[in-house]
Design a protein around this motif. Structure first.
Motif, PDB file in Angstrom:
ATOM      1  N   GLU A 126      19.783   1.912  24.020  1.00  0.00           N
ATOM      2  CA  GLU A 126      19.895   2.969  23.011  1.00  0.00           C
ATOM      3  C   GLU A 126      19.956   2.373  21.605  1.00  0.00           C
ATOM      4  O   GLU A 126      19.336   2.882  20.671  1.00  0.00           O
ATOM      5  CB  GLU A 126      21.130   3.832  23.284  1.00  0.00           C
ATOM      6  CG  GLU A 126      21.372   4.913  22.260  1.00  0.00           C
ATOM      7  CD  GLU A 126      20.357   6.055  22.304  1.00  0.00           C
ATOM      8  OE1 GLU A 126      20.372   6.867  21.362  1.00  0.00           O
ATOM      9  OE2 GLU A 126      19.556   6.125  23.252  1.00  0.00           O
TER      10      GLU A 126
ATOM     11  N   THR B 225      17.045   3.359  18.942  1.00  0.00           N
ATOM     12  CA  THR B 225      17.365   4.088  17.716  1.00  0.00           C
ATOM     13  C   THR B 225      17.254   3.224  16.471  1.00  0.00           C
ATOM     14  O   THR B 225      17.334   3.738  15.357  1.00  0.00           O
ATOM     15  CB  THR B 225      18.786   4.671  17.784  1.00  0.00           C
ATOM     16  OG1 THR B 225      19.718   3.592  17.910  1.00  0.00           O
ATOM     17  CG2 THR B 225      18.931   5.661  18.934  1.00  0.00           C
TER      18      THR B 225
ATOM     19  N   ARG C 297      19.432   1.060  15.468  1.00  0.00           N
ATOM     20  CA  ARG C 297      20.758   0.774  14.899  1.00  0.00           C
ATOM     21  C   ARG C 297      21.109  -0.700  14.983  1.00  0.00           C
ATOM     22  O   ARG C 297      21.757  -1.243  14.103  1.00  0.00           O
ATOM     23  CB  ARG C 297      21.842   1.571  15.644  1.00  0.00           C
ATOM     24  CG  ARG C 297      21.912   3.023  15.357  1.00  0.00           C
ATOM     25  CD  ARG C 297      23.156   3.648  15.999  1.00  0.00           C
ATOM     26  NE  ARG C 297      23.669   2.910  17.138  1.00  0.00           N
ATOM     27  CZ  ARG C 297      23.452   3.257  18.424  1.00  0.00           C
ATOM     28  NH1 ARG C 297      22.767   4.307  18.728  1.00  0.00           N
ATOM     29  NH2 ARG C 297      23.956   2.529  19.401  1.00  0.00           N
TER      30      ARG C 297
END
Length: 170
Positions: free
Chosen positions: A55, A59, A61
């Motif tokens: 994830e 994303t 991040r």
């Protein structure tokens, strides 16, 4: 990251399920806990670790990676890029207890910095190290990061001064 980053001594690569036991064990190390504010990994964390890693990549991040022995592929530490924006990221790392004192952290940070400032075209990397963590301060300096400031964090044990280092070229 298409291929692992390597200098033939260490490799920086995506995390795998087979890395999780070593990551979990290191997360309970008292020296690691002294400098990082992450909680030790438990069974629930271990079960969701790869999904959280995927994830973070998906994303944009963060880029959570593992540092491995370039010959055996044994995990010897972790390293992470946390993106602040399209041009700046923070690098954080930890070398597992049995592998400390061998120059692994500077090698991994140099590899990651080269990738981040080159292929990813970031313009600046930041590295924060506790003022009392002389090993991490030395890593920053060895890797060409320059001290640009400091900040004080309040923790349960009291104030904690973090030195902030920046790097704009490899």
């Amino acid at each position: 990251m298409a291929q692992p980053l390597t200098d033939d001594v260490v490799a920086v690569r995506p995390r795998r399920a087979s890395d999780l036991p070593a990551i979990e064990a290191a997360s309970h190390d008292p020296e690691t806990l002294r400098w990082l504010d992450d909680t030790p990994m438990d069974a629930a964390d271990r079960g969701t670790s790869l999904a959280r890693t995927e994830e973070a990549w998906r994303t944009g991040r963060a880029a959570p990676l593992v540092v491995a022995d370039a010959t055996t592929d044994e995990p010897v530490g972790i390293i992470n890029l946390q993106f602040r924006d399209d041009a700046v990221a923070t690098v954080a790392y930890s070398v597992f207890p049995a592998h400390r004192g061998r120059g692994i952290a500077p090698r991994a940070v140099r590899l990651l910095a080269g990738w981040a400032l080159g292929e990813l075209r970031l313009t600046q990397l930041l590295l924060e190290a506790a003022e009392a963590n002389t090993a991490s301060v030395r890593v920053a300096e060895k890797c060409g990061f320059e001290r640009v400031g400091s900040r004080v964090e309040t923790r349960a044990e009291g104030p904690h001064t973090l030195l902030v280092f920046a790097c704009t070229k490899v």
